[in-house]
Design a protein around this motif. Structure first.
Motif, PDB file in Angstrom:
ATOM      1  N   GLU A   1       4.442  10.177  -6.875  1.00 33.36           N
ATOM      2  CA  GLU A   1       5.539  10.480  -7.805  1.00 33.36           C
ATOM      3  C   GLU A   1       5.037  10.726  -9.228  1.00 33.36           C
ATOM      4  O   GLU A   1       5.649  11.478  -9.987  1.00 33.36           O
ATOM      5  CB  GLU A   1       6.552   9.323  -7.806  1.00 33.36           C
ATOM      6  N   GLY A   2       3.936  10.076  -9.562  1.00 30.07           N
ATOM      7  CA  GLY A   2       3.361  10.279 -10.887  1.00 30.07           C
ATOM      8  C   GLY A   2       4.363  10.015 -11.999  1.00 30.07           C
ATOM      9  O   GLY A   2       5.109   9.039 -11.961  1.00 30.07           O
TER      10      GLY A   2
ATOM     11  N   ALA B   1      10.401   4.357 -10.587  1.00 32.69           N
ATOM     12  CA  ALA B   1      10.082   2.927 -10.538  1.00 32.69           C
ATOM     13  C   ALA B   1       9.770   2.370 -11.927  1.00 32.69           C
ATOM     14  O   ALA B   1       9.100   3.003 -12.736  1.00 32.69           O
ATOM     15  CB  ALA B   1       8.886   2.692  -9.619  1.00 32.69           C
ATOM     16  N   ASP B   2      10.278   1.166 -12.172  1.00 31.97           N
ATOM     17  CA  ASP B   2       9.984   0.452 -13.418  1.00 31.97           C
ATOM     18  C   ASP B   2       9.040  -0.717 -13.175  1.00 31.97           C
ATOM     19  O   ASP B   2       8.264  -1.088 -14.050  1.00 31.97           O
ATOM     20  CB  ASP B   2      11.277  -0.087 -14.029  1.00 31.97           C
ATOM     21  N   ILE B   3       9.178  -1.332 -11.993  1.00 32.81           N
ATOM     22  CA  ILE B   3       8.404  -2.545 -11.694  1.00 32.81           C
ATOM     23  C   ILE B   3       7.832  -2.448 -10.290  1.00 32.81           C
ATOM     24  O   ILE B   3       8.509  -1.994  -9.367  1.00 32.81           O
ATOM     25  CB  ILE B   3       9.316  -3.806 -11.768  1.00 32.81           C
ATOM     26  N   LEU B   4       6.584  -2.872 -10.142  1.00 33.01           N
ATOM     27  CA  LEU B   4       5.977  -3.023  -8.812  1.00 33.01           C
ATOM     28  C   LEU B   4       5.800  -4.515  -8.557  1.00 33.01           C
ATOM     29  O   LEU B   4       5.193  -5.213  -9.371  1.00 33.01           O
ATOM     30  CB  LEU B   4       4.618  -2.314  -8.757  1.00 33.01           C
ATOM     31  N   ILE B   5       6.341  -4.980  -7.426  1.00 32.83           N
ATOM     32  CA  ILE B   5       6.171  -6.389  -7.050  1.00 32.83           C
ATOM     33  C   ILE B   5       5.374  -6.450  -5.750  1.00 32.83           C
ATOM     34  O   ILE B   5       5.697  -5.745  -4.796  1.00 32.83           O
ATOM     35  CB  ILE B   5       7.536  -7.090  -6.829  1.00 32.83           C
TER      36      ILE B   5
ATOM     37  N   ASP C   1       0.824  -1.209   0.000  1.00 29.37           N
ATOM     38  CA  ASP C   1       0.000   0.000   0.000  1.00 29.37           C
ATOM     39  C   ASP C   1       0.861   1.263   0.000  1.00 29.37           C
ATOM     40  O   ASP C   1       0.519   2.259  -0.633  1.00 29.37           O
ATOM     41  CB  ASP C   1      -0.942   0.000   1.214  1.00 29.37           C
ATOM     42  N   GLN C   2       1.989   1.198   0.712  1.00 26.37           N
ATOM     43  CA  GLN C   2       2.897   2.358   0.737  1.00 26.37           C
ATOM     44  C   GLN C   2       3.514   2.581  -0.638  1.00 26.37           C
ATOM     45  O   GLN C   2       3.663   3.711  -1.094  1.00 26.37           O
ATOM     46  CB  GLN C   2       4.008   2.137   1.768  1.00 26.37           C
ATOM     47  N   LEU C   3       3.864   1.475  -1.295  1.00 23.47           N
ATOM     48  CA  LEU C   3       4.466   1.592  -2.629  1.00 23.47           C
ATOM     49  C   LEU C   3       3.459   2.163  -3.622  1.00 23.47           C
ATOM     50  O   LEU C   3       3.795   2.990  -4.469  1.00 23.47           O
ATOM     51  CB  LEU C   3       4.972   0.224  -3.097  1.00 23.47           C
ATOM     52  N   ILE C   4       2.204   1.717  -3.488  1.00 22.33           N
ATOM     53  CA  ILE C   4       1.153   2.225  -4.374  1.00 22.33           C
ATOM     54  C   ILE C   4       0.974   3.731  -4.141  1.00 22.33           C
ATOM     55  O   ILE C   4       0.894   4.517  -5.086  1.00 22.33           O
ATOM     56  CB  ILE C   4      -0.165   1.443  -4.148  1.00 22.33           C
ATOM     57  N   GLU C   5       0.958   4.145  -2.875  1.00 23.01           N
ATOM     58  CA  GLU C   5       0.837   5.581  -2.556  1.00 23.01           C
ATOM     59  C   GLU C   5       2.015   6.357  -3.140  1.00 23.01           C
ATOM     60  O   GLU C   5       1.859   7.442  -3.683  1.00 23.01           O
ATOM     61  CB  GLU C   5       0.776   5.791  -1.035  1.00 23.01           C
ATOM     62  N   ARG C   6       3.186   5.772  -2.993  1.00 22.65           N
ATOM     63  CA  ARG C   6       4.395   6.438  -3.487  1.00 22.65           C
ATOM     64  C   ARG C   6       4.331   6.615  -5.012  1.00 22.65           C
ATOM     65  O   ARG C   6       4.660   7.675  -5.532  1.00 22.65           O
ATOM     66  CB  ARG C   6       5.609   5.588  -3.089  1.00 22.65           C
TER      67      ARG C   6
END
Ligand code: FE
Length: 353
Positions: free
Chosen positions: A83-84, A89-93, A74-79
């Motif tokens: 950042e827009g 970031a290239d990849i979300l895992i 959830d923090q990564l999604i918020e980030r």
């Protein structure tokens, strides 16, 4: 003359490197994340050693450096949202398909059309439009106390709501995404009403109020506080492979069973990944994903993290094979995300905290 030319050339080259940020050697993807073909930036919720090993092997093979930021999904999604278009970031895992569906719904992922990924990953383990791909498979199963419960007594998930299990079930809280995904799958399979009756029935059968993580549920069974626990498969592997004798004993106290959906298979989930919408190194990102589903990488996942390979042509580890054959439910895992909000509501309605 030649020497002077070489000197000038190398000066120009280093200037170029400094300007493009190719020489960036910091461990964090920062302001330079958008430059340089030799990098791929990963935002990961996974925190396992196997992943680091694989990234290092990928770098050795391709020269592409993998930079990882670890945090909760959830923090990564918020980030990513904050950042827009400037996100490095290239990849979300993530360790759950539900979170990937959420990331897609937020417009944070882009589609990837890769024959390598499509061929390696069964259709139910990837987004139909290519926004995300499963990398490893885990089943959410029932473990039973050795000598106390005959494993054949566990048939379907629905059966866990039977009053014969009153006071005997250990399971964690409903705020946990694994439970939300299990209920989301039951909603997809049996309908909302049946799923709600199930949640109420399991709640009534609990040995104690929900607390702790999956491992704690197994420990509760080992300690005689409960007769069965709902848990993800790899936690049993992690307990059995632990350096800590108490953890190993907990793992050894239980037998793994594979309940099924009514008319279906065992509830599974994935760890998976998607390429971010604004990935500065899109090609490298696709290359890393393709590497992670290669037979070699899948073997590493299977051996070191007690997960099932996503590829059907790679065998699970000996330990997992020893738990016996089972059939994964065929539900497309995008349904877990689509039914997540409904699942949370149902848990709330029945009072499973
Ligand atoms: Fe986990």
């Amino acid at each position: 003359m030649t020497d002077r030319f070489l000197l000038l050339f190398s000066l120009l080259l280093s200037l170029l490197v400094a300007l493009t940020g190719c020489g960036d050697t910091t461990g964090e993807p920062g302001a330079n994340g958008g430059e340089g073909a030799g990098t791929v930036n990963v935002y990961s919720h996974r925190h396992y050693e196997a992943d680091q090993q694989l990234f290092e092997r990928f770098t050795a093979e391709t020269g592409i450096e993998v930079k990882v930021v670890k945090a909760k999904a959830d923090q990564l999604i918020e980030r990513l949202k904050t950042e827009g278009a400037d996100s490095p970031a290239d990849i979300l895992i993530t360790a759950d398909a539900g979170r990937l569906v959420r990331a897609r719904a937020e417009g944070l992922l882009q589609t990837v059309d890769s024959a390598v990924l499509a061929e390696a990953i069964p259709a139910s383990y990837r987004d139909p439009e290519g926004h995300w791909f499963g990398l490893t498979v885990r089943a959410r199963v029932v473990v039973v106390a050795k000598d106390k419960v005959d494993p054949s007594e566990i048939g379907t998930y629905a059966g866990l709501a039977d009053p014969k299990w009153k006071g005997r079930i250990a399971v964690r809280s409903s705020s946990n995404i694994y439970n939300q995904s299990l209920l989301a799958a039951l909603i997809a399979n049996d309908g909302r009403e049946a799923a709600q009756a199930w949640a109420a029935g399991v709640l009534a059968n609990m040995a104690r109020d929900p607390k702790g993580n999956d491992r704690d549920q197994v420990k509760a069974v080992a300690a005689g506080e409960a007769d069965l626990a709902i848990v993800n498969t790899y936690y049993i592997g992690l307990l059995l492979g632990s350096d800590d004798a108490a953890q190993r004993e907990a793992g050894e106290a239980v037998v793994v069973t594979f309940p099924t959906m009514t008319g279906g298979g065992t509830h599974v989930n994935i760890s998976g990944a998607g390429v971010t919408k604004h990935a500065p190194h899109r090609d490298n990102a696709v290359r890393l994903l393709e590497f992670m589903v290669s037979q070699e990488a899948q073997k590493t996942f299977a051996e070191s993290n007690y997960e099932y390979p996503v590829r059907t042509d790679v065998e699970p580890s000996a330990l997992l094979k020893g738990w016996g054959d089972w059939t994964p439910d065929a539900l497309n895992l995008s349904q877990l995300g689509e039914n997540n909000a409904e699942a949370v509501k149902v848990f709330d309605e029945v009072g499973w905290r």
